[in-house]
Design a protein around this motif. Structure first.
Motif, PDB file in Angstrom:
ATOM      1  N   GLY A  70       0.862  -1.268   0.000  1.00  0.00           N
ATOM      2  CA  GLY A  70      -0.033  -0.182   0.020  1.00  0.00           C
ATOM      3  C   GLY A  70       0.971   1.241  -0.091  1.00  0.00           C
ATOM      4  N   TYR A  71       2.180   1.056  -0.146  1.00  0.00           N
ATOM      5  CA  TYR A  71       2.952   2.357  -0.053  1.00  0.00           C
ATOM      6  C   TYR A  71       3.714   2.378  -1.331  1.00  0.00           C
ATOM      7  N   PRO A  72       4.241   3.563  -1.694  1.00  0.00           N
ATOM      8  CA  PRO A  72       5.017   3.872  -2.938  1.00  0.00           C
ATOM      9  C   PRO A  72       6.532   3.229  -2.952  1.00  0.00           C
ATOM     10  N   ASP A  73       7.156   3.309  -1.744  1.00  0.00           N
ATOM     11  CA  ASP A  73       8.322   2.663  -1.593  1.00  0.00           C
ATOM     12  C   ASP A  73       8.789   2.177  -0.285  1.00  0.00           C
TER      13      ASP A  73
ATOM     14  N   ALA B  83       8.810   5.091   2.707  1.00  0.00           N
ATOM     15  CA  ALA B  83       7.410   5.351   2.918  1.00  0.00           C
ATOM     16  C   ALA B  83       6.815   4.449   3.888  1.00  0.00           C
ATOM     17  N   PHE B  84       6.923   3.198   3.584  1.00  0.00           N
ATOM     18  CA  PHE B  84       6.438   2.040   4.564  1.00  0.00           C
ATOM     19  C   PHE B  84       6.912   2.230   5.908  1.00  0.00           C
ATOM     20  N   ASP B  85       8.540   2.182   5.925  1.00  0.00           N
ATOM     21  CA  ASP B  85       9.156   2.295   7.158  1.00  0.00           C
ATOM     22  C   ASP B  85       8.728   3.618   7.728  1.00  0.00           C
ATOM     23  N   LEU B  86       8.611   4.696   7.325  1.00  0.00           N
ATOM     24  CA  LEU B  86       8.545   5.606   8.101  1.00  0.00           C
ATOM     25  C   LEU B  86       6.872   5.479   8.636  1.00  0.00           C
ATOM     26  N   ASP B  87       6.118   5.163   8.077  1.00  0.00           N
ATOM     27  CA  ASP B  87       4.993   5.080   8.705  1.00  0.00           C
ATOM     28  C   ASP B  87       4.672   4.090   9.690  1.00  0.00           C
ATOM     29  N   LEU B  88       5.484   2.979   9.496  1.00  0.00           N
ATOM     30  CA  LEU B  88       5.432   1.996  10.417  1.00  0.00           C
ATOM     31  C   LEU B  88       6.107   2.334  11.620  1.00  0.00           C
ATOM     32  N   PHE B  89       7.212   3.120  11.655  1.00  0.00           N
ATOM     33  CA  PHE B  89       7.999   3.457  12.711  1.00  0.00           C
ATOM     34  C   PHE B  89       7.424   4.624  13.418  1.00  0.00           C
ATOM     35  N   ALA B  90       6.703   5.461  12.659  1.00  0.00           N
ATOM     36  CA  ALA B  90       5.756   6.530  13.427  1.00  0.00           C
ATOM     37  C   ALA B  90       4.896   5.945  14.299  1.00  0.00           C
ATOM     38  N   ARG B  91       4.037   4.758  13.700  1.00  0.00           N
ATOM     39  CA  ARG B  91       3.216   4.286  14.679  1.00  0.00           C
ATOM     40  C   ARG B  91       4.018   3.574  15.967  1.00  0.00           C
TER      41      ARG B  91
ATOM     42  N   ALA C 238      16.802   5.606   7.156  1.00  0.00           N
ATOM     43  CA  ALA C 238      16.362   7.136   7.427  1.00  0.00           C
ATOM     44  C   ALA C 238      15.012   6.812   8.520  1.00  0.00           C
ATOM     45  N   ALA C 239      14.340   5.749   8.696  1.00  0.00           N
ATOM     46  CA  ALA C 239      13.494   5.416   9.384  1.00  0.00           C
ATOM     47  C   ALA C 239      14.137   4.608  10.585  1.00  0.00           C
ATOM     48  N   LEU C 240      15.105   4.121  10.555  1.00  0.00           N
ATOM     49  CA  LEU C 240      15.635   3.199  11.478  1.00  0.00           C
ATOM     50  C   LEU C 240      16.530   4.286  12.345  1.00  0.00           C
TER      51      LEU C 240
END
Ligand code: GAR
Length: 210
Positions: free
Chosen positions: A61-64, A67-75, A96-98
């Motif tokens: 459901g994410y462009p790349d 984007a997925f990792d940033l959403d996951l880590f924000a949650r 960048a998310a890590l």
């Protein structure tokens, strides 16, 4: 109690071991979230049964990846988690998310790191003719399976072992190793100093054998 989030992609036997250790009173932590990239992951069912909030996010459901990792880590951050445990999470996480989490994430990997980063670790140990195999828990950095190793569990490879047998014999060792390391983290006996792992304040020059 220290607040812990767990990510898992699969059946979740390592998560089950964490929950069992907590039930026995051996792991004084609060599991605030179990997340997965697979809605069908057994780990999510185990968490539901234990009344732990769950999160299933589909990477499609994410462009790349970022984007997925940033959403996951924000949650994960929104869950209030202080530490994150990767217990069979089968994705590479974007640096960048890590970044903001480095020092607060551990992973269990089924090999004696630095041997056999990545996949098919049991097969590769057998193909190399190794006499020993094992599992490692390490701090997660942007380098895949490359962060400082905290602790390992070892086992002897027997003549005639195949990949499945080896994986099956290793699993109970993993199930002791991961709760033991998480307990040390929760007790604040283990730390990341920005470069390396420290145990009771001292630089860990070799993995703990648990
Ligand atoms: C475990 O063997 C774990 O070490 C491995 O996946 C399995 C998950 O089993 N992790 C990795 O390979 C990480 N790259 P589980 O879902 O029953 O806990």
């Amino acid at each position: 109690l220290p607040r812990i989030a767990v990510l898992a992609s699969g059946r979740g036997s390592n998560l089950a071991a964490l929950l069992a250790a907590r039930e026995r009173g051996e792991l004084p932590v609060d599991f605030v979230l179990v997340g997965s990239d697979k809605a069908a992951a057994g780990a999510l069912r185990l968490a539901e049964a234990a009344n732990i909030p769950t999160l299933a996010l589909d990477p499609r459901g994410y462009p790349d990846r970022l984007a997925f990792d940033l959403d996951l880590f924000a949650r994960i951050a929104a869950s209030g988690a202080e530490w994150l445990v990767l217990a069979g999470f089968m994705r590479i996480i974007d640096a960048a998310a890590l970044g903001p989490w480095v020092g607060r994430i551990i992973n269990i990997h089924p090999s004696l790191l630095p041997k056999y980063r990545g996949l098919h670790t049991h097969r590769r140990a057998l193909e190399a003719g190794d006499r020993e195999h094992g599992a490692s828990v390490h701090f997660v950095t942007a380098e895949l399976d490359g962060g400082p190793v905290i602790a390992q569990a070892r086992l002897a490879i027997q003549p005639g072992d195949d990949e499945l047998q080896l994986a099956q014999r290793l699993l109970p060792l993993e199930h002791r190793l991961l709760p033991a390391v998480l307990r040390l983290l929760a007790e604040r006996r283990l730390q990341w100093d920005g470069h390396a792992a420290r145990f009771d304040g001292r630089l860990l020059s070799a993995p703990l054998l648990l």
